[in-house]
Scaffold this active site. Structure first.
Site, PDB file in Angstrom:
ATOM      1  CE1 TYR A 188      -3.748  -2.306   0.378  1.00  0.00           C
ATOM      2  CE2 TYR A 188      -4.689  -0.221   1.108  1.00  0.00           C
ATOM      3  CZ  TYR A 188      -4.860  -1.507   0.652  1.00  0.00           C
ATOM      4  OH  TYR A 188      -6.115  -1.995   0.469  1.00  0.00           O
TER       5      TYR A 188
ATOM      6  CE  LYS B 124       0.833 -17.441  -2.418  1.00  0.00           C
ATOM      7  NZ  LYS B 124      -0.105 -18.589  -2.546  1.00  0.00           N
TER       8      LYS B 124
ATOM      9  CG  ASP C 241      -3.244 -19.849  -1.281  1.00  0.00           C
ATOM     10  OD1 ASP C 241      -2.751 -19.818  -0.128  1.00  0.00           O
ATOM     11  OD2 ASP C 241      -2.755 -20.536  -2.197  1.00  0.00           O
TER      12      ASP C 241
ATOM     13  CG  ASP D 100      -8.408  -4.090   1.154  1.00  0.00           C
ATOM     14  OD1 ASP D 100      -9.373  -3.546   1.723  1.00  0.00           O
ATOM     15  OD2 ASP D 100      -8.252  -4.070  -0.083  1.00  0.00           O
TER      16      ASP D 100
ATOM     17  CG  ASP E  44     -14.227  -6.077   1.551  1.00  0.00           C
ATOM     18  OD1 ASP E  44     -14.016  -5.360   2.549  1.00  0.00           O
ATOM     19  OD2 ASP E  44     -14.565  -5.616   0.442  1.00  0.00           O
TER      20      ASP E  44
HETATM   21  C1  IPM Z   1     -10.641  -0.496   3.447  1.00  0.00           C
HETATM   22  C2  IPM Z   1     -10.777   0.142   2.089  1.00  0.00           C
HETATM   23  C3  IPM Z   1      -9.560   1.024   1.843  1.00  0.00           C
HETATM   24  C4  IPM Z   1      -8.351   0.121   1.835  1.00  0.00           C
HETATM   25  C5  IPM Z   1      -9.619   1.887   0.572  1.00  0.00           C
HETATM   26  C6  IPM Z   1     -10.861   2.752   0.544  1.00  0.00           C
HETATM   27  C7  IPM Z   1      -8.396   2.717   0.399  1.00  0.00           C
HETATM   28  O1  IPM Z   1     -10.948  -0.814   1.116  1.00  0.00           O
HETATM   29  O2  IPM Z   1     -10.538   0.240   4.447  1.00  0.00           O
HETATM   30  O3  IPM Z   1     -10.643  -1.719   3.520  1.00  0.00           O
HETATM   31  O4  IPM Z   1      -7.995  -0.455   0.793  1.00  0.00           O
HETATM   32  O5  IPM Z   1      -7.719  -0.017   2.900  1.00  0.00           O
HETATM   33 MG    MG Z   2     -11.198  -2.789   1.868  1.00  0.00          MG
END
Ligand code: IPM
Ligand code: MG
Length: 356
Positions: A135, A190, A222, A246, A250
């Protein structure tokens, strides 16, 4: 206690309004001050993280953040895009430890896309490193390939890197978090492919020597993605780097039925923090009054617990949220047959009422 309120874009303003309503109903002397951020910052001051906003965030004891982003800013140069606001705050304030809990409320077991037996009772915590990795790693950019099969062709490149102290500090945070829970930590890497993550694994293993009471295991990312949807309840605490965290967070969010339920905290070494829902700005539903404010309200609860030392008030909010769910109130994202569909403000009002 000073709280910086940064609503941002899209549904950010609507959900923050409800969280502020709830905070105001607690009867505490909070000093809340708002500032524009993300697309709203760009519109007001030509930058997603205006100087005044950053200053306010630095002065405050805690930051409550909505969400940033809108498709209309996708064509701006990268440094002016809304996402830079959250990345900038994380970096400028050294908010390196991101807590993303994935908890399934019993009332919402039917809202998950996974089978009830796979997810019911789910309670896991992802600890994501936020200041390093690909990042932020330099160099990055687009250049003429200096070597290899495509030498001379244009190539895009980023740099994955983690310094030893950076890995150590997040490992300590994760081991300590595990100590307060089920005492099990899974470090996701990884190491089979990446130097950076072999190094990560070695350092986490070394830090483990200081936490003999915690059970540590290592998993490739993975496989971790697969296990998260196969048997997510086998996890207790997961610690991983910025990029893997990240993605996995999700996936973990969806186990709970709706990303609209999940709060998050991003902390520095002194427990100053930025609190935000795990979801984004959802421009497609902005202004419709249907966004789920619970993730933001629960983020405010995390803020009271972690940064403002008001655990009893945090409990009050969390219990109020459980109560409105038990009452059958649901925003559209978690609505199912037999429950009552409500809008953003109605949900916020119900939580305020349930505080009493
Ligand atoms: C998160 C989001 C952010 C990230 C974006 C909006 C930059 O996806 O907080 O997970 O990638 O960290
Ligand atoms: Mg995110």
């Amino acid at each position: 206690m000073k709280i910086a309120i940064l609503p941002g874009d899209g549904i950010g303003t609507e959900i923050i309004e409800e969280a502020v309503k709830v905070l105001n109903a607690l009867g505490q002397p909070f000093d809340m001050e708002s500032a524009p951020v993300g697309g709203a910052g760009y519109e007001a001051h030509g930058h997603p993280l205006p100087e005044g906003t950053l200053k306010l965030a630095k002065e405050a004891d805690a930051i409550l953040f909505g969400a940033v982003g809108d498709w209309k800013y996708d064509t701006l140069e990268r440094s002016l895009r809304p996402e830079q606001a959250i990345l900038g705050l994380r970096k400028h304030l050294t908010l390196f430890a991101n807590f993303r809990p994935a908890i399934l409320y019993p009332e919402l077991v039917g809202a998950s896309t996974l089978k009830p037996e796979v997810v019911s009772g789910l309670d896991i915590l992802i600890v994501r490193e936020l200041n390093g990795d690909i990042y932020f790693g330099q160099p990055r950019g687009v250049r003429e390939a200096p070597d290899g099969l495509f030498k001379g062709a244009r190539e895009g490149f980023d740099t994955m890197r983690y310094a030893e102290p950076e890995i150590r500090r997040i490992a300590h945070v994760a081991f300590q978090a595990a100590r307060k829970r089920g005492k099990r930590l899974t470090s996701v890497d990884k190491a089979n492919v990446l130097e950076t993550f072999q190094f990560w694994k070695d350092i986490v293993t070394d830090v483990h020597k200081e936490y003999p009471d915690i059970e540590l295991d290592h998993m490739y990312v993975d496989n971790a993605a697969m296990q998260l949807v196969r048997a997510p309840k086998k996890f207790d605490v997961i610690v991983t780097g910025n990029m893997f965290g990240d993605i996995l967070s999700d996936a973990a969010a969806m186990l709970t039925g709706s990303i609209g339920m999940l709060p998050s905290a991003s902390l520095d070494a002194n427990s100053k923090g930025l609190y935000e829902p795990s979801h984004g700005s959802a421009p497609d539903i902005a202004g419709k009054g249907i966004a789920n404010p619970l993730a933001t309200i629960l983020s405010a609860a995390m803020m009271l617990r972690f940064s403002l030392n008001l655990p009893a008030e945090a409990d009050r909010i969390e219990n109020a949220v459980k109560k409105v769910l038990a009452q059958g109130l649901r925003t559209p994202d978690i609505h199912e047959a037999g429950t009552t569909k409500v809008g953003t403000a109605e949900m916020g009002d119900a939580v305020v009422k349930a505080l009493a």
